[in-house]
Design an enzyme around this catalytic site. Sequence first.
Site, PDB file in Angstrom:
ATOM      1  N   ASP A 280       0.700  -1.711   0.125  1.00  0.00           N
ATOM      2  CA  ASP A 280      -0.343  -0.014   0.614  1.00  0.00           C
ATOM      3  C   ASP A 280       1.170   0.760  -0.089  1.00  0.00           C
ATOM      4  O   ASP A 280       1.397   2.020   1.763  1.00  0.00           O
ATOM      5  CB  ASP A 280      -1.168   0.030   1.235  1.00  0.00           C
ATOM      6  CG  ASP A 280      -1.922   1.004   1.149  1.00  0.00           C
ATOM      7  OD1 ASP A 280      -1.735   2.075   0.492  1.00  0.00           O
ATOM      8  OD2 ASP A 280      -3.161   0.893   2.032  1.00  0.00           O
TER       9      ASP A 280
ATOM     10  N   HIS B  39       0.385   7.546   3.301  1.00  0.00           N
ATOM     11  CA  HIS B  39       0.855   7.563   4.872  1.00  0.00           C
ATOM     12  C   HIS B  39       2.819   7.723   5.191  1.00  0.00           C
ATOM     13  O   HIS B  39       2.898   7.021   6.003  1.00  0.00           O
ATOM     14  CB  HIS B  39       0.651   5.799   5.064  1.00  0.00           C
ATOM     15  CG  HIS B  39      -0.985   5.991   4.727  1.00  0.00           C
ATOM     16  ND1 HIS B  39      -1.595   5.936   5.849  1.00  0.00           N
ATOM     17  CD2 HIS B  39      -1.733   5.284   3.788  1.00  0.00           C
ATOM     18  CE1 HIS B  39      -3.137   5.798   4.790  1.00  0.00           C
ATOM     19  NE2 HIS B  39      -3.232   5.096   4.138  1.00  0.00           N
TER      20      HIS B  39
ATOM     21  N   ILE C 295      -0.704   9.884   8.098  1.00  0.00           N
ATOM     22  CA  ILE C 295      -1.389   8.440   9.486  1.00  0.00           C
ATOM     23  C   ILE C 295      -0.775   7.416   9.157  1.00  0.00           C
ATOM     24  O   ILE C 295      -0.339   6.721   7.974  1.00  0.00           O
ATOM     25  CB  ILE C 295      -2.759   8.856   8.953  1.00  0.00           C
ATOM     26  CG1 ILE C 295      -3.511   8.682   7.436  1.00  0.00           C
ATOM     27  CG2 ILE C 295      -3.492  10.100   9.174  1.00  0.00           C
ATOM     28  CD1 ILE C 295      -4.782   8.540   7.006  1.00  0.00           C
TER      29      ILE C 295
ATOM     30  N   GLY D 185      -5.214   2.531   7.776  1.00  0.00           N
ATOM     31  CA  GLY D 185      -6.249   1.874   8.092  1.00  0.00           C
ATOM     32  C   GLY D 185      -6.011   0.364   8.530  1.00  0.00           C
ATOM     33  O   GLY D 185      -6.184  -0.054   9.574  1.00  0.00           O
TER      34      GLY D 185
END
Length: 292
Positions: A193, A198, A213, A216
Amino acid sequence: MPIDPDVAIGAELSSLDFSWSESDVLLYHLGIGAGSKPGDNLSPTALRFTFDGPGLQVLPSFGVVAPTFHMTDPPPLDLPGCDINLAQVVHGSQSIELAGPVPTSGTATVTTRISEIWDKGKAAVIWQEGTATSPSGERLWTTRSSIFVKGEGGWGGDRGSSTPVEIPDHEPDADTTYDVTPQQAMLYRLCGDRNPLHADPDFAKAAGFPAPILHGLCSYGIVLRTLTEELLDGDATQVTGFGVKFAGVIFPGETMRVRGWREDGRIIGSATVSGGERDGAPVLGDVVLTTA
């Protein structure tokens, strides 16, 4: 309009053939924090996830990322009938249902379709369902996920429905914390990913965040690993399904609090930020782990 539900709903995406190895499994487990506690290098339970010996097990959340594990480009959004871009998208929910334990290595084919699209007024929710099958045609697992697309609702479609998972009104059976490392997102992005949200501070700020961040799905894996270690004696083969709603964000360097309750033959969980200015902020909601 950017989303045409008549075209999108029911559309099947291209099937994807993929393979994975024990090394992929080990990297994934390290990316979600396996083996990070003092003494884990000597713990038979922890070594189930970090040592490629005969006792190696696979946390079921690996099945969610296995089809795209070796991809190095940001995740594509070429969905039929959906003209959207990555900056509009937030992962809404994720679940996996298993037919049996995930093999430590193998080859499979995943077939994915757009199952539903909900109109939330100022946003749209796009649901996808994917089934992974072995070369012999045996179902290995089924995933279901949603993405929240900002600014794309308002066409008068079905708003959808959901029933929140109630947190039990008693003390949890497990209550622990995990320190998200500063490089956690950089490590986890090697699991397929490469979304710049991120890793790239400028991209994150443009998307409305003060800093990159954590993925998830990294939080998803951390919570499954934690509940498995705390309440299932670290035995991933007991897990038959795991589902969550992405309720908030956590930043590398923050601490995650994970709680779990044994309830009616399943485990109900929660994940929040622990400590600091954002103490108590939600990370994952509607956490449900089902067991054999």
